[in-house]
Write an enzyme that holds these catalytic residues in place. Structure first.
Site, PDB file in Angstrom:
ATOM      1  N   ASP A  14      32.307 -19.409 -58.304  1.00  0.00           N
ATOM      2  CA  ASP A  14      32.303 -19.145 -59.744  1.00  0.00           C
ATOM      3  C   ASP A  14      32.697 -17.682 -59.972  1.00  0.00           C
ATOM      4  OD1 ASP A  14      31.436 -19.299 -62.540  1.00  0.00           O
ATOM      5  OD2 ASP A  14      29.739 -18.105 -61.847  1.00  0.00           O
TER       6      ASP A  14
HETATM    7 MG   LIG Z   1      28.787 -17.796 -63.776  1.00  0.00          MG
END
Ligand SMILES: [Mg+2]
Length: 236
Positions: A14
């Protein structure tokens, strides 16, 4: 000892608050936008915005709001709560432009990318606006670390939707779900998404927040430097 690249292990990472410090970037981008528009801004307003913003992205994750609605409605909600007259569309546009310029790394992020890119296959998986994320990724100079970059706006689906991950997996040559792990800071988008997609998950939890459930990661780390040990435990 020679470092041989493990071409089997796939790590999905991410971006926001995992690799790049989104909270700091957000604070500066908001502050500059509000200043330009002559709106009041301080740490309390930033914190209020942050809470409203998270609520709105959760509505996207739950399929209640579209991305476009989230981007503008969060400012409408903020102005309403503050009782100020503000143009949500204009604020959103300025904020995005500011956000796409500049970057702050999370502690240990550059070292992590440097190490991982030599030892396995790296992919960036981010829920975000293409223009903003492109600007931040370019500013940080991290694109070369990744074999591919999957921004949800471009994919036409968001984490934690299974469709988002299906689309990513389809674009990963020789994809092997049994050798894949996702590293991210969000239980609701990263960990929930990874689990739905049937891959291993590692929750990056730098503030050691208690996990409210019911989403439980396979692994949890408080510092990015701990991820190497997770990979070893997961895949040997
Ligand atoms: Mg994040």
């Amino acid at each position: 000892m020679s470092m041989e690249k493990d071409t089997r292990t796939i790590v999905l990472i991410d971006l926001d608050n995992t690799i790049l410090d989104f909270n700091t970037a957000e604070y500066h981008a908001l502050g500059r936008a509000f200043e330009t528009l002559g709106l009041p801004f301080d740490a309390e307003i930033a914190a209020l915005y942050n809470r409203i913003n998270i609520r709105h992205w959760e509505k996207l994750e739950d399929g209640i709001l579209t991305r476009e609605e989230v981007l503008v409605k969060r400012f409408e909600a903020l102005f309403e709560e503050l009782g100020v007259e503000g143009d949500a569309d204009q604020t959103q546009a300025l904020y995005e432009t500011n956000l796409s310029r500049g970057h702050w790394f999370m502690p240990g992020a550059e070292a992590l990318l440097e190490t991982l890119s030599k030892s396995c296959r790296l992919f960036l998986c981010s829920n975000g606006t293409q223009r903003v994320q492109d600007g931040r990724i370019a500013s940080a100079g991290i694109a070369p670390y990744f074999e591919n970059i999957f921004i949800s706006e471009h994919m036409g689906a968001n984490k934690p939707e299974a469709r988002y991950f299906d689309l990513c997996f389809r674009e990963i040559p020789d994809f092997d779900g049994g050798r894949t792990i996702l590293l991210g800071d969000s239980l609701t988008s990263d960990i929930r998404g990874g689990k739905n997609a049937g891959i291993l998950t590692c929750w990056f939890n730098p503030n050691r927040k208690p996990n409210p459930g019911p989403i439980f990661p396979d692994y949890e780390i408080a510092a990015l430097s701990e991820f190497d040990a997770v990979l070893y435990k997961a895949f040997g």
